[in-house]
Design a protein around this motif. Structure first.
Motif, PDB file in Angstrom:
ATOM      1  N   TYR A  74     110.542  54.619  21.720  1.00  0.00           N
ATOM      2  CA  TYR A  74     112.496  54.322  22.350  1.00  0.00           C
ATOM      3  C   TYR A  74     112.842  56.000  23.473  1.00  0.00           C
ATOM      4  CZ  TYR A  74     116.936  53.833  21.352  1.00  0.00           C
ATOM      5  OH  TYR A  74     118.299  54.009  21.742  1.00  0.00           O
ATOM      6  N   HIS A  75     112.497  56.490  23.178  1.00  0.00           N
ATOM      7  CA  HIS A  75     113.678  57.667  24.099  1.00  0.00           C
ATOM      8  C   HIS A  75     112.470  57.622  25.113  1.00  0.00           C
ATOM      9  CE1 HIS A  75     116.253  58.966  21.114  1.00  0.00           C
ATOM     10  NE2 HIS A  75     115.194  59.060  20.048  1.00  0.00           N
ATOM     11  N   SER A  76     111.370  57.183  25.528  1.00  0.00           N
ATOM     12  CA  SER A  76     110.910  56.967  26.215  1.00  0.00           C
ATOM     13  C   SER A  76     111.285  56.179  27.294  1.00  0.00           C
ATOM     14  CB  SER A  76     108.802  56.964  26.652  1.00  0.00           C
ATOM     15  OG  SER A  76     108.247  56.987  27.401  1.00  0.00           O
ATOM     16  N   LYS A  77     111.323  55.036  26.647  1.00  0.00           N
ATOM     17  CA  LYS A  77     112.174  54.051  27.675  1.00  0.00           C
ATOM     18  C   LYS A  77     113.466  54.208  27.612  1.00  0.00           C
ATOM     19  CE  LYS A  77     110.016  50.444  28.355  1.00  0.00           C
ATOM     20  NZ  LYS A  77     109.522  49.637  28.904  1.00  0.00           N
ATOM     21  N   MET A  78     114.081  54.405  27.152  1.00  0.00           N
ATOM     22  CA  MET A  78     115.541  55.007  27.195  1.00  0.00           C
ATOM     23  C   MET A  78     115.530  55.942  28.750  1.00  0.00           C
ATOM     24  SD  MET A  78     118.230  53.640  25.385  1.00  0.00           S
ATOM     25  CE  MET A  78     119.122  54.610  25.623  1.00  0.00           C
ATOM     26  N   GLY A  79     114.498  57.016  28.614  1.00  0.00           N
ATOM     27  CA  GLY A  79     114.571  57.859  29.606  1.00  0.00           C
ATOM     28  C   GLY A  79     114.060  57.653  31.276  1.00  0.00           C
ATOM     29  N   SER A  80     113.397  56.715  31.244  1.00  0.00           N
ATOM     30  CA  SER A  80     112.841  55.623  32.042  1.00  0.00           C
ATOM     31  C   SER A  80     113.711  54.755  32.816  1.00  0.00           C
ATOM     32  CB  SER A  80     111.789  55.256  31.407  1.00  0.00           C
ATOM     33  OG  SER A  80     111.714  54.198  33.020  1.00  0.00           O
ATOM     34  N   TYR A  81     114.680  53.904  31.329  1.00  0.00           N
ATOM     35  CA  TYR A  81     116.205  53.587  32.458  1.00  0.00           C
ATOM     36  C   TYR A  81     116.707  54.142  33.106  1.00  0.00           C
ATOM     37  CZ  TYR A  81     113.694  49.251  29.954  1.00  0.00           C
ATOM     38  OH  TYR A  81     112.993  48.000  29.635  1.00  0.00           O
ATOM     39  N   LEU A  82     117.183  55.962  31.890  1.00  0.00           N
ATOM     40  CA  LEU A  82     118.098  56.337  32.807  1.00  0.00           C
ATOM     41  C   LEU A  82     117.955  56.732  34.181  1.00  0.00           C
ATOM     42  CD1 LEU A  82     119.510  58.393  29.894  1.00  0.00           C
ATOM     43  CD2 LEU A  82     120.622  56.446  31.268  1.00  0.00           C
TER      44      LEU A  82
ATOM     45  N   ALA B 235     118.310  61.684  31.596  1.00  0.00           N
ATOM     46  CA  ALA B 235     117.318  61.113  31.507  1.00  0.00           C
ATOM     47  C   ALA B 235     116.158  62.219  31.474  1.00  0.00           C
ATOM     48  CB  ALA B 235     116.939  60.822  32.254  1.00  0.00           C
ATOM     49  N   ILE B 236     116.479  63.456  31.351  1.00  0.00           N
ATOM     50  CA  ILE B 236     115.094  65.030  30.899  1.00  0.00           C
ATOM     51  C   ILE B 236     115.826  64.973  29.596  1.00  0.00           C
ATOM     52  CG2 ILE B 236     115.586  66.851  31.406  1.00  0.00           C
ATOM     53  CD1 ILE B 236     114.879  66.277  34.376  1.00  0.00           C
TER      54      ILE B 236
ATOM     55  N   LYS C 192     109.682  63.072  37.594  1.00  0.00           N
ATOM     56  CA  LYS C 192     110.624  62.515  39.137  1.00  0.00           C
ATOM     57  C   LYS C 192     111.269  62.571  38.823  1.00  0.00           C
ATOM     58  CE  LYS C 192     108.704  58.253  37.721  1.00  0.00           C
ATOM     59  NZ  LYS C 192     108.087  56.883  37.164  1.00  0.00           N
ATOM     60  N   CYS C 193     111.944  62.567  37.683  1.00  0.00           N
ATOM     61  CA  CYS C 193     113.534  63.530  37.008  1.00  0.00           C
ATOM     62  C   CYS C 193     113.754  64.807  37.898  1.00  0.00           C
ATOM     63  CB  CYS C 193     114.362  63.728  36.154  1.00  0.00           C
ATOM     64  SG  CYS C 193     114.274  61.968  34.593  1.00  0.00           S
ATOM     65  N   HIS C 194     112.760  65.921  38.278  1.00  0.00           N
ATOM     66  CA  HIS C 194     112.450  67.227  38.853  1.00  0.00           C
ATOM     67  C   HIS C 194     112.887  66.381  40.167  1.00  0.00           C
ATOM     68  CE1 HIS C 194     112.482  69.877  35.109  1.00  0.00           C
ATOM     69  NE2 HIS C 194     111.915  68.860  35.154  1.00  0.00           N
ATOM     70  N   VAL C 195     112.651  65.821  40.586  1.00  0.00           N
ATOM     71  CA  VAL C 195     111.940  65.852  41.954  1.00  0.00           C
ATOM     72  C   VAL C 195     113.617  65.616  42.511  1.00  0.00           C
ATOM     73  CG1 VAL C 195     111.348  63.899  44.452  1.00  0.00           C
ATOM     74  CG2 VAL C 195     109.305  64.665  42.121  1.00  0.00           C
ATOM     75  N   LYS C 196     113.908  64.456  41.992  1.00  0.00           N
ATOM     76  CA  LYS C 196     115.564  63.878  42.372  1.00  0.00           C
ATOM     77  C   LYS C 196     116.329  64.857  42.733  1.00  0.00           C
ATOM     78  CE  LYS C 196     115.529  59.054  42.302  1.00  0.00           C
ATOM     79  NZ  LYS C 196     115.924  58.286  43.034  1.00  0.00           N
ATOM     80  N   MET C 197     116.258  65.844  41.321  1.00  0.00           N
ATOM     81  CA  MET C 197     116.992  66.866  41.638  1.00  0.00           C
ATOM     82  C   MET C 197     116.616  68.055  42.213  1.00  0.00           C
ATOM     83  SD  MET C 197     118.395  67.087  36.982  1.00  0.00           S
ATOM     84  CE  MET C 197     116.680  67.987  36.327  1.00  0.00           C
ATOM     85  N   GLY C 198     115.709  67.948  42.790  1.00  0.00           N
ATOM     86  CA  GLY C 198     115.220  68.970  44.277  1.00  0.00           C
ATOM     87  C   GLY C 198     114.160  70.011  43.592  1.00  0.00           C
ATOM     88  N   GLU C 199     113.810  70.243  42.200  1.00  0.00           N
ATOM     89  CA  GLU C 199     112.942  70.815  42.018  1.00  0.00           C
ATOM     90  C   GLU C 199     111.068  70.565  41.513  1.00  0.00           C
ATOM     91  OE1 GLU C 199     114.300  70.369  37.865  1.00  0.00           O
ATOM     92  OE2 GLU C 199     116.622  71.941  38.508  1.00  0.00           O
ATOM     93  N   TYR C 200     110.933  70.667  43.141  1.00  0.00           N
ATOM     94  CA  TYR C 200     109.328  70.230  43.704  1.00  0.00           C
ATOM     95  C   TYR C 200     108.592  71.018  43.189  1.00  0.00           C
ATOM     96  CZ  TYR C 200     113.017  68.186  46.821  1.00  0.00           C
ATOM     97  OH  TYR C 200     114.183  67.549  47.742  1.00  0.00           O
ATOM     98  N   GLU C 201     108.733  71.836  42.960  1.00  0.00           N
ATOM     99  CA  GLU C 201     107.819  73.125  42.117  1.00  0.00           C
ATOM    100  C   GLU C 201     106.590  72.556  40.926  1.00  0.00           C
ATOM    101  OE1 GLU C 201     105.933  74.567  43.665  1.00  0.00           O
ATOM    102  OE2 GLU C 201     106.412  75.598  45.663  1.00  0.00           O
TER     103      GLU C 201
ATOM    104  N   GLU D  73     123.751  67.203  22.524  1.00  0.00           N
ATOM    105  CA  GLU D  73     123.940  66.115  23.050  1.00  0.00           C
ATOM    106  C   GLU D  73     124.618  64.533  22.974  1.00  0.00           C
ATOM    107  OE1 GLU D  73     121.249  61.934  24.874  1.00  0.00           O
ATOM    108  OE2 GLU D  73     120.271  63.862  23.467  1.00  0.00           O
ATOM    109  N   LYS D  74     125.168  64.791  21.693  1.00  0.00           N
ATOM    110  CA  LYS D  74     126.406  63.127  21.233  1.00  0.00           C
ATOM    111  C   LYS D  74     128.041  63.853  21.667  1.00  0.00           C
ATOM    112  CE  LYS D  74     128.427  61.510  17.544  1.00  0.00           C
ATOM    113  NZ  LYS D  74     128.485  62.002  15.686  1.00  0.00           N
TER     114      LYS D  74
END
Length: 653
Positions: free
Chosen positions: A197-205, A214-215, A257-266, A454-455
């Motif tokens: 469930y949380h994996s799918k939610m993270g993917s959609y976010l 998403a992370i 992929k989230c890290h790539v979006k945020m510029g954390e390539y290494e 998080e809430k």
């Protein structure tokens, strides 16, 4: 010399042993297709084909397709109807795996017409193949019809829409629907279900461009998956282990992929590499699409780190199935690569390719999305909420029965251990099990604490967004005021804008507070007075205002009505209470709460209210609004008139 001869002999024996081991491993890898060919009955081959963990580990889908076609031709020659249909179903699945969805759909539709002659499992496979084909062909209205058939046949109790929303690019709607439809069906002790469930939610976010949020969801999924893997009471088959590895790899890929979006390539590169390696073994179309997607993100990360040769290697890879969006992304990365390496001619070529693709798809995709969205929304309105409630009750009942059965099993094991184990061995076992349980409890406690943090963050974000939206409404009213000549219309718009600001201020105070449940009214009233004064500058700055609400806190359900009431009263005082001069003008605001009871009082020393006010109360927008808001607080407004002004007061619960 003799010693060297012995060493040489040992080395050759070791090489022969390694060759034998490698050949043995190769034979094991070839065993799936070989097992399929060695099985006599068509039903047995069907089981091998659909129940194997990874049928494409050694042999490609094309190898399987050639083999199945041979058996299909033999079945047709012998007029074996059942065998023919089973082989046609395998062929439809193979074309689906190869991305030839039109061919797969044609075969599956023929089988769908004679589905009554198939057993339950084969019928389900036909519907699954059609469902996946229509999704990939973007024929969402037909996909919905297939899901309705599944519901009618008792295969599923609900018709889900969240994945269709995601395919249409409506990712926010997708994760909202997914949370609404799926979360109630997952038992609290189902760690694997919660991980999915949380994996799918993270993917959609992630797809909704909310990488940091998403992370957090994906890390939750990782935590639940670790709890599931560390649960020694769960018996897992080989298929279960394989599916768990795939889910873990998908989560790692999405985090990367989230890290790539945020510029954390290494940080992203090792996660992407490990994810691709595992997902390659999956026969599932969605997993193979993730391999393509992760490879493109891996190329992007290397390109940003100026590792041009590595990036180009990934961009030059050939993929069996690559969709239009992935083709556009690869062209964009190739164009960026040639820009960075100063090969501007090739860069221009790939930019032009993308423009041609986008131009040809723009009109077609716009029309398609409009048509499919109408169909999806029309069908969604027919959803039965009671079905979800019944499903939740059923799952909770199953969970209770499982817990009861588990308790009984534990009791039996405990009794057996009393008679079979003696002394120190039993104590050691109990001690080790206690340590394991403490670790599980610590992990679950960590997950719950993160969820609470998080809430609070999400609630603050919601109040922040509501405040921003209300400010946008206020700006629109200001813009409308500038384009309006009617004085009455301008005054009405200004009053509306003042009320919107009063509500926006509530939400601003909420997300600025550490405690999201209440609002400190002294500071709120001071901010509200400043806001109203900025609107009525002419009569607002010389009036002495006393606020007595120190230490009084209200929840949002009471704070919003109080804010609107004060907004109306202060605005009326500024506009009407001091028509000639406000040099000696005074306003007094008193708010107190004692236990479950409260008291509110507002006075000014202006000209007061005329005797005709009661007659016009029903026609006055401000007084009607105040009376309704006081009624909302389950109280009654009292008005006292005298020569020195007016007094409004009421008690509230």
């Amino acid at each position: 010399m003799e010693r060297y001869v012995r060493l040489l002999f040992t080395f050759f024996c070791f090489v022969i042993f390694l060759e034998g081991s490698a050949q043995s491993l190769l034979d094991d890898e070839q065993s799936v297709l070989k097992e399929f060919q060695d099985t006599d009955a068509p039903s047995g081959r069907y089981d091998v084909f659909f129940h194997s963990v990874n049928r494409y580990n050694v042999n490609s889908a094309y190898d399987w397709l050639d083999t199945v076609k041979v058996y299909l031709a033999n079945a047709e020659k012998t007029n074996d109807t059942l065998a023919t249909r089973l082989y046609l179903l395998m062929e439809a699945q193979l074309y689906n795996d190869l991305g030839e969805y039109d061919k797969s759909t044609a075969l599956a539709k023929d089988l769908f017409d004679v589905k009554e002659s198939l057993d339950v499992e084969a019928r389900n496979k036909v519907l699954d193949v059609l469902d996946d084909n229509y999704a990939n062909l973007q024929l969402y209205d037909k996909q919905i019809q297939i899901r309705k058939v599944k519901r009618e046949l008792g295969i599923t109790n609900n018709v889900a829409f969240y994945d269709i929303y995601a395919n249409l690019g409506l990712y926010r709607k997708a994760w909202q629907q997914y949370a609404q439809e799926v979360k109630p069906t997952i038992a609290d002790n189902d760690s694997y279900g919660l991980a999915k469930y949380h994996s799918k939610m993270g993917s959609y976010l992630f797809l909704d461009d909310s990488a940091p949020t998403a992370i957090r969801e994906l890390n939750k999924a990782k935590g639940y998956l670790n709890v599931y893997l560390n649960d020694i009471s769960v018996q897992r088959t080989e298929d279960d282990i394989f599916e768990t590895e795939l889910l873990s790899a998908k989560i790692d890929g999405d985090i990367a992929k989230c890290h790539v979006k945020m510029g954390e390539y290494e940080t992203a590169i090792p996660l992407l590499e490990s994810s691709i390696e595992v997902l390659k073994a999956s026969p599932n179309n969605a997993d193979r699409s993730d391999v393509v997607e992760n490879t493109l993100f891996l190329a992007e990360a290397n390109l940003q780190l100026e590792k041009f040769a590595t990036a180009k290697k990934f961009l030059d890879m050939e993929f069996e199935n690559i969709n239009i969006d992935q083709t556009i992304k690869r062209n964009s990365l190739l164009a960026a690569y040639y820009d960075k390496t100063e090969n501007f001619k090739n860069a221009s070529l790939y930019y032009k390719r993308n423009e041609r693709i986008k131009d040809s798809l723009a009109q077609k995709q716009a029309n398609l999305i409009r048509q499919q969205l109408v169909t999806v929304v029309g069908n969604e309105d027919n959803q039965n909420t009671q079905r979800i409630i019944d499903e939740q009750k059923r799952i909770n009942e199953l969970a209770r029965n499982e817990l009861k059965a588990q308790d009984e099993r534990i009791n039996l094991v405990f009794i057996s251990l009393i008679f079979t184990l003696m002394g120190f061995a039993g104590l050691v076992y109990a001690y080790l099990k206690s340590i394991k349980n403490q670790r599980l409890i610590a992990e679950q406690k960590h997950i719950i604490e993160n969820a609470l943090v998080e809430k609070d963050s999400l609630l603050k974000e919601i109040h922040h967004r509501v405040k921003n939206n209300l400010q946008m409404v206020s700006s629109l009213l200001s813009l409308q005021t500038k384009n309006t000549r009617s004085k009455a219309a301008i005054e009405a718009l200004e009053e509306g804008k003042s009320r919107v600001k009063a509500m926006a201020l509530i939400h601003q105070k909420l997300y600025q507070n550490d405690d999201l449940s209440v609002i400190e009214m002294q500071g709120y009233i001071e901010s509200l007075i400043n806001s109203v004064q900025s609107v009525y500058k002419k009569g607002g700055h010389n009036i002495s205002i006393t606020i007595d609400a120190e230490g009084t806190e209200l929840d949002i359900d009471r704070a919003i009505p109080f804010g609107l009431i004060l907004n109306e009263l202060v605005s009326n005082s500024f506009k009407y209470a001091f028509p000639e001069s406000d040099e000696n003008g005074k306003i007094y605001i008193h708010l107190r709460k004692n236990g479950d009871q409260g008291y509110f009082e507002y006075t000014d020393n202006g000209v007061g209210l005329s005797e005709e006010t009661d007659e016009h109360t029903n026609s006055s927008m401000g007084l009607r609004l105040i009376n309704r808001l006081v009624n909302q607080l389950q109280s009654k407004l009292n008005i006292d008139r005298d020569a020195d002004g007016v007094r409004f007061w009421f008690n509230f619960s």
